[in-house]
Design a protein around this motif. Structure first.
Motif, PDB file in Angstrom:
ATOM      1  N   ILE A  95       0.844  -1.204   0.000  1.00  0.00           N
ATOM      2  CA  ILE A  95       0.000   0.000   0.000  1.00  0.00           C
ATOM      3  C   ILE A  95       0.878   1.253   0.000  1.00  0.00           C
ATOM      4  N   ILE A  96       1.921   1.243   0.820  1.00  0.00           N
ATOM      5  CA  ILE A  96       2.841   2.389   0.886  1.00  0.00           C
ATOM      6  C   ILE A  96       3.449   2.661  -0.489  1.00  0.00           C
ATOM      7  N   GLN A  97       3.869   1.590  -1.173  1.00  0.00           N
ATOM      8  CA  GLN A  97       4.475   1.744  -2.503  1.00  0.00           C
ATOM      9  C   GLN A  97       3.477   2.304  -3.508  1.00  0.00           C
ATOM     10  N   SER A  98       2.233   1.847  -3.419  1.00  0.00           N
ATOM     11  CA  SER A  98       1.192   2.344  -4.327  1.00  0.00           C
ATOM     12  C   SER A  98       0.960   3.839  -4.122  1.00  0.00           C
ATOM     13  N   ILE A  99       0.888   4.266  -2.851  1.00  0.00           N
ATOM     14  CA  ILE A  99       0.685   5.688  -2.544  1.00  0.00           C
ATOM     15  C   ILE A  99       1.892   6.503  -3.002  1.00  0.00           C
ATOM     16  N   ALA A 100       3.093   5.982  -2.733  1.00  0.00           N
ATOM     17  CA  ALA A 100       4.315   6.687  -3.134  1.00  0.00           C
ATOM     18  C   ALA A 100       4.376   6.858  -4.654  1.00  0.00           C
ATOM     19  N   LYS A 101       3.948   5.847  -5.371  1.00  0.00           N
ATOM     20  CA  LYS A 101       3.931   5.918  -6.834  1.00  0.00           C
ATOM     21  C   LYS A 101       3.011   7.033  -7.320  1.00  0.00           C
TER      22      LYS A 101
ATOM     23  N   GLY B 216      -4.412   6.420  -9.164  1.00  0.00           N
ATOM     24  CA  GLY B 216      -4.586   7.537 -10.075  1.00  0.00           C
ATOM     25  C   GLY B 216      -5.528   8.596  -9.570  1.00  0.00           C
ATOM     26  N   ASN B 217      -6.227   8.313  -8.460  1.00  0.00           N
ATOM     27  CA  ASN B 217      -7.211   9.275  -7.957  1.00  0.00           C
ATOM     28  C   ASN B 217      -6.565  10.548  -7.416  1.00  0.00           C
ATOM     29  N   ILE B 218      -5.375  10.438  -6.850  1.00  0.00           N
ATOM     30  CA  ILE B 218      -4.705  11.639  -6.335  1.00  0.00           C
ATOM     31  C   ILE B 218      -4.404  12.589  -7.495  1.00  0.00           C
ATOM     32  N   LYS B 219      -3.911  12.030  -8.592  1.00  0.00           N
ATOM     33  CA  LYS B 219      -3.616  12.837  -9.780  1.00  0.00           C
ATOM     34  C   LYS B 219      -4.893  13.448 -10.351  1.00  0.00           C
TER      35      LYS B 219
END
Length: 237
Positions: A27-33, A219-222
């Motif tokens: 999860i951390i890696q996904s958020i960092a990406k 992709g939601n943050i973007k």
């Protein structure tokens, strides 16, 4: 970009994944990406991380613990989450600084407003840890306070269990209505569980908009930074 300087609010639970506690490296890696995508677009990103996946001050207080002590423990939990996120971002080549409200120079910088802004201007991610440094204040309030201090254009509130603001808990009440837009006055008047009242009032007084959305979809943050219509938009005034 619709927004050039943002505060991203991550709940501690968002870092725990399906296990519900601790830190899930995937999860951390996904958020960092997703954060790296914003840096590649030259967006200035500050982050406030909760600590509920490790410790909740309110829960400790409810069981008889001194409230101030329980809250300080919660602040330390946010530091652990911040360091984990920093490590993941830096393995992806993203320069990151953790600034804490409680001084601990061996692991992070002390929070200094001007220094934080300078880091952002150099396109470094700044993670604000240890809340406001005071008991009785939530990380929601930290998000509002830091956003006002660094003159962020928006607070992006990433949730792991809902995709916006509802009239009731959609996991319990199937008739719960999802709101596309709200004002902070609506939030306060109707007692909607978006942010605590201190944070909502601070955002309203400083005209800081808020976007509440789900982080479970990559992709939601973007999309939120681009100004796409996702989640719920809470107007400053």
């Amino acid at each position: 970009m619709k927004y050039n300087r943002v505060v991203l609010k991550l709940s501690g639970e968002a870092l725990a994944g399906e296990q519900g506690y601790g830190i899930d490296p995937i999860i951390i890696q996904s958020i960092a990406k997703q954060i790296k995508e914003l840096i590649d677009l030259e967006v200035e990103v500050a982050i406030v991380v909760g600590g509920g996946n490790i410790w909740r001050g309110m829960a400790g207080s409810a069981k008889g613990m001194d409230r101030a002590t329980a809250d300080y423990m919660g602040m330390l939990a946010t530091v652990m989450n911040s360091l984990a996120l920093q490590d993941s971002l830096e393995t992806m080549g993203v320069e990151t600084r953790v600034q804490t409200s409680i001084e601990m120079r061996q692991v992070a910088e002390p929070y200094i407003r001007r220094k934080a802004i300078r880091h952002l201007q150099k396109k470094r991610v700044v993670i604000f840890a240890a809340g406001t440094g005071n008991p009785y204040f939530s990380t929601d309030t930290t998000s509002a306070l830091r956003a006002a201090e660094i003159e962020a254009e928006v607070i992006l509130m990433a949730k792991n269990n809902v995709d916006g603001v509802y009239s009731a808990d959609p996991r319990v009440n199937k008739d719960a209505k999802k709101y596309d837009t709200l004002t902070y006055m609506d939030v306060l008047k109707d007692g909607l569980q978006v942010m605590d009242s201190t944070a909502s009032s601070l955002c309203m007084d400083n005209d800081i908009p808020l976007v509440v959305f789900s982080i479970t979809e990559e992709g939601n943050i973007k999309r939120a930074v681009l100004g796409e219509e996702i989640g719920t938009f809470v107007k400053g005034k």
